[in-house]
Design a protein around this motif. Structure first.
Motif, PDB file in Angstrom:
ATOM      1  N   MET A  61       0.839  -1.204   0.000  1.00 23.77           N
ATOM      2  CA  MET A  61       0.000   0.000   0.000  1.00 23.77           C
ATOM      3  C   MET A  61       0.872   1.252   0.000  1.00 23.77           C
ATOM      4  N   LYS A  62       0.416   2.244  -0.722  1.00 28.49           N
ATOM      5  CA  LYS A  62       1.116   3.518  -0.754  1.00 28.49           C
ATOM      6  C   LYS A  62       0.642   4.392   0.406  1.00 28.49           C
ATOM      7  N   TYR A  63       1.589   5.164   0.982  1.00 24.27           N
ATOM      8  CA  TYR A  63       1.262   6.063   2.093  1.00 24.27           C
ATOM      9  C   TYR A  63       1.637   7.498   1.735  1.00 24.27           C
ATOM     10  N   ILE A  64       0.775   8.408   2.160  1.00 28.37           N
ATOM     11  CA  ILE A  64       1.049   9.838   2.037  1.00 28.37           C
ATOM     12  C   ILE A  64       1.373  10.367   3.428  1.00 28.37           C
ATOM     13  N   TYR A  65       2.534  11.002   3.550  1.00 22.97           N
ATOM     14  CA  TYR A  65       2.945  11.558   4.848  1.00 22.97           C
ATOM     15  C   TYR A  65       2.425  12.988   4.930  1.00 22.97           C
ATOM     16  N   LEU A  66       1.461  13.199   5.807  1.00 20.64           N
ATOM     17  CA  LEU A  66       0.836  14.506   5.970  1.00 20.64           C
ATOM     18  C   LEU A  66       1.426  15.205   7.188  1.00 20.64           C
ATOM     19  N   GLY A  67       2.322  16.156   6.936  1.00 21.31           N
ATOM     20  CA  GLY A  67       2.963  16.863   8.035  1.00 21.31           C
ATOM     21  C   GLY A  67       4.027  17.800   7.507  1.00 21.31           C
ATOM     22  N   ALA A  68       4.452  18.737   8.350  1.00 20.43           N
ATOM     23  CA  ALA A  68       5.454  19.725   7.956  1.00 20.43           C
ATOM     24  C   ALA A  68       6.864  19.154   8.111  1.00 20.43           C
ATOM     25  N   LEU A 100      -2.578   7.126   5.293  1.00 22.27           N
ATOM     26  CA  LEU A 100      -1.929   8.369   5.705  1.00 22.27           C
ATOM     27  C   LEU A 100      -1.022   8.119   6.901  1.00 22.27           C
ATOM     28  N   ILE A 101       0.074   8.833   6.936  1.00 24.73           N
ATOM     29  CA  ILE A 101       0.911   8.951   8.128  1.00 24.73           C
ATOM     30  C   ILE A 101       0.797  10.412   8.535  1.00 24.73           C
ATOM     31  N   ILE A 102       0.188  10.656   9.686  1.00 24.04           N
ATOM     32  CA  ILE A 102      -0.219  12.010  10.058  1.00 24.04           C
ATOM     33  C   ILE A 102       0.646  12.509  11.210  1.00 24.04           C
ATOM     34  N   GLY A 103       1.396  13.581  10.958  1.00 24.21           N
ATOM     35  CA  GLY A 103       2.224  14.186  11.997  1.00 24.21           C
ATOM     36  C   GLY A 103       2.010  15.683  12.038  1.00 24.21           C
ATOM     37  N   ILE A 104       0.904  16.102  12.670  1.00 25.92           N
ATOM     38  CA  ILE A 104       0.517  17.513  12.697  1.00 25.92           C
ATOM     39  C   ILE A 104       0.142  17.922  14.123  1.00 25.92           C
ATOM     40  N   SER A 105      -0.097  19.204  14.334  1.00 29.35           N
ATOM     41  CA  SER A 105      -0.429  19.706  15.669  1.00 29.35           C
ATOM     42  C   SER A 105      -1.773  19.160  16.133  1.00 29.35           C
ATOM     43  N   LYS A 106      -2.019  19.220  17.431  1.00 30.34           N
ATOM     44  CA  LYS A 106      -3.239  18.618  17.990  1.00 30.34           C
ATOM     45  C   LYS A 106      -4.504  19.263  17.446  1.00 30.34           C
ATOM     46  N   ASN A 107      -4.513  20.582  17.279  1.00 25.67           N
ATOM     47  CA  ASN A 107      -5.717  21.254  16.789  1.00 25.67           C
ATOM     48  C   ASN A 107      -5.984  20.904  15.327  1.00 25.67           C
ATOM     49  N   SER A 108      -4.925  20.840  14.539  1.00 27.57           N
ATOM     50  CA  SER A 108      -5.074  20.434  13.140  1.00 27.57           C
ATOM     51  C   SER A 108      -5.522  18.980  13.047  1.00 27.57           C
ATOM     52  N   LEU A 109      -5.001  18.159  13.944  1.00 21.32           N
ATOM     53  CA  LEU A 109      -5.376  16.747  13.948  1.00 21.32           C
ATOM     54  C   LEU A 109      -6.853  16.576  14.270  1.00 21.32           C
ATOM     55  N   LYS A 110      -7.343  17.351  15.204  1.00 24.64           N
ATOM     56  CA  LYS A 110      -8.766  17.276  15.559  1.00 24.64           C
ATOM     57  C   LYS A 110      -9.636  17.617  14.355  1.00 24.64           C
ATOM     58  N   LYS A 111      -9.299  18.690  13.660  1.00 25.70           N
ATOM     59  CA  LYS A 111     -10.082  19.088  12.486  1.00 25.70           C
ATOM     60  C   LYS A 111     -10.014  18.032  11.395  1.00 25.70           C
ATOM     61  N   ASN A 139       9.077  14.459  12.050  1.00 28.43           N
ATOM     62  CA  ASN A 139       8.541  14.006  10.767  1.00 28.43           C
ATOM     63  C   ASN A 139       9.651  13.593   9.806  1.00 28.43           C
ATOM     64  N   LYS A 140      10.682  14.406   9.732  1.00 26.15           N
ATOM     65  CA  LYS A 140      11.788  14.112   8.807  1.00 26.15           C
ATOM     66  C   LYS A 140      12.470  12.802   9.171  1.00 26.15           C
ATOM     67  N   LEU A 141      12.722  12.598  10.454  1.00 28.56           N
ATOM     68  CA  LEU A 141      13.420  11.395  10.895  1.00 28.56           C
ATOM     69  C   LEU A 141      12.617  10.141  10.552  1.00 28.56           C
ATOM     70  N   LEU A 142      11.316  10.157  10.861  1.00 32.48           N
ATOM     71  CA  LEU A 142      10.500   8.982  10.589  1.00 32.48           C
ATOM     72  C   LEU A 142      10.336   8.759   9.089  1.00 32.48           C
ATOM     73  N   PHE A 143      10.103   9.831   8.343  1.00 32.31           N
ATOM     74  CA  PHE A 143       9.938   9.690   6.895  1.00 32.31           C
ATOM     75  C   PHE A 143      11.179   9.052   6.267  1.00 32.31           C
ATOM     76  N   ASN A 144      12.343   9.538   6.648  1.00 31.88           N
ATOM     77  CA  ASN A 144      13.581   9.006   6.076  1.00 31.88           C
ATOM     78  C   ASN A 144      13.763   7.526   6.406  1.00 31.88           C
ATOM     79  N   GLU A 153       5.300   9.032   0.269  1.00 30.81           N
ATOM     80  CA  GLU A 153       5.681  10.326  -0.283  1.00 30.81           C
ATOM     81  C   GLU A 153       5.101  11.436   0.578  1.00 30.81           C
ATOM     82  N   GLN A 154       5.739  12.589   0.548  1.00 26.00           N
ATOM     83  CA  GLN A 154       5.283  13.729   1.338  1.00 26.00           C
ATOM     84  C   GLN A 154       4.098  14.405   0.659  1.00 26.00           C
ATOM     85  N   SER A 155       3.128  14.807   1.469  1.00 28.77           N
ATOM     86  CA  SER A 155       1.998  15.573   0.951  1.00 28.77           C
ATOM     87  C   SER A 155       2.487  16.936   0.487  1.00 28.77           C
ATOM     88  N   LYS A 156       1.921  17.417  -0.598  1.00 28.50           N
ATOM     89  CA  LYS A 156       2.293  18.742  -1.110  1.00 28.50           C
ATOM     90  C   LYS A 156       1.605  19.868  -0.340  1.00 28.50           C
TER      91      LYS A 156
END
Length: 339
Positions: free
Chosen positions: A1-8, A63-74, A20-25, A34-37
């Motif tokens: 399965m392909k994964y999109i890494y959603l995070g800065a 998805l692999i989601i690495g974002i702030s808590k408020n963004s994650l909630k939304k 995010n960078k460490l885990l992605f690598n 691949e990283q989300s655009k």
């Protein structure tokens, strides 16, 4: 399965982007990811939004989601109502230490979070807090770093006790407590120094500059910029103690506490959020119960007059770094993503 890494990702450098960078690598060599655009600010905002929408509605990836808590909630609410199936194929990396408090107050969010394949939090305490409200698809993945090839020798032949502060310089991070503690130490027969590294909060610049010029034992060393592998750890090893008397309510697992462990440097920390889980009091450092200047000064004084204990603390800190090395977690994450 392909994964999109959603995070800065860096730049800018910060706790979230570094993680995010460490885990992605690490994942890149084992799975299709691949990283989300969406977080690429070089692209037009409208195109970024379209890219995010396209990512959300597709059903044949995770998805692999690495974002702030408020963004994650939304995002969680959006995913649940637009494409619940993708949640079952997605993992979440919780950033920061206050996410459980938000979840405990929101019963609807508690139900939705259970749709994710796995949620990774940074401490056992966070996992227990989520479990207490029925969110059980949770595992611990700390704010990790890679193993470093550095000199493990613990020095104890320096009379001066060398301390450092390595973070954003502000009152929220406890810089004012350090200044007040230093004034107390100046009244005692203690040979010490405290070096400050980091950006100075704009509102604190004038006060910081005024305070540091009044004490010859304190020095501002600017923003440390590492250009070579292990350069950060070699710098940290020049010191005896890390001072981290933070008052910031959103502390999670601060990266500097992990980095100091890898370098074999014990830390003196405030007892806020999960600091006392990361630093074991009188074993890998000292935990300030009240976080006052007097308590901080006394903690420094105790270490100064007991150098054998300092060496023990350094060894314990180094040993405890094993709990924060990504090599010890990555195989389980890869195995989960391949299921």
């Amino acid at each position: 399965m392909k994964y999109i890494y959603l995070g800065a990702f860096p730049p800018p450098y910060g706790g979230v982007t570094i993680k995010n960078k460490l885990l992605f690598n690490k994942l890149f060599d084992y799975i299709e990811v691949e990283q989300s655009k969406f977080y690429d600010k070089n692209n037009n905002l409208l195109l970024r939004i379209i890219s995010l929408f396209t990512t959300i509605i597709k059903k044949k990836h995770g998805l692999i989601i690495g974002i702030s808590k408020n963004s994650l909630k939304k995002l969680t609410f959006v995913l649940f109502f637009m494409n619940k199936k993708i949640m079952n194929n997605s993992i979440v990396l919780v950033m920061g230490g206050t996410f459980p408090q938000m979840v405990i107050k929101d019963k609807r969010l508690q139900r939705l979070l259970q749709e994710y394949k796995r949620i990774y939090v940074e401490t056992d305490g966070m996992q227990k807090a989520l479990s207490s409200v029925g969110v059980n698809n949770v595992s611990v993945f700390p704010n990790c770093r890679e193993r470093a090839d550095i000199n493990a020798e613990m020095q104890k032949d320096n009379q001066q006790l060398r301390c450092l502060f390595f973070s954003l310089i502000s009152e929220d991070k406890g810089a004012d407590n350090i200044f007040a503690a230093a004034a107390i130490l100046n009244q005692k027969d203690i040979d010490y120094s405290i070096d400050f590294y980091g950006h100075i909060a704009p509102k604190y610049i004038q006060k910081f500059e005024s305070s540091i010029t009044r004490n010859v034992n304190l020095h501002y060393c600017g923003v440390f910029k590492s250009t070579k592998k292990n350069e950060l750890y070699n710098k940290l090893q020049q010191y005896d103690l890390l001072l981290f008397p933070t008052k910031w309510k959103n502390e999670g697992v601060p990266g500097v506490l992990v980095e100091s462990k890898i370098a074999g440097i014990p830390a003196i920390v405030s007892d806020i959020n999960f600091n006392s889980e990361i630093i074991k009091d009188e074993k890998t450092g000292l935990v300030l119960k009240k976080n006052t200047p007097e308590e901080l000064a006394y903690a420094i004084e105790r270490v100064y007059f007991n150098r054998d204990w300092l060496i023990e603390l350094k060894h314990n800190a180094k040993d405890s770094s094993e709990e924060y090395l990504i090599e010890n977690y990555i195989e389980d994450i890869i195995r989960l993503l391949k299921e």
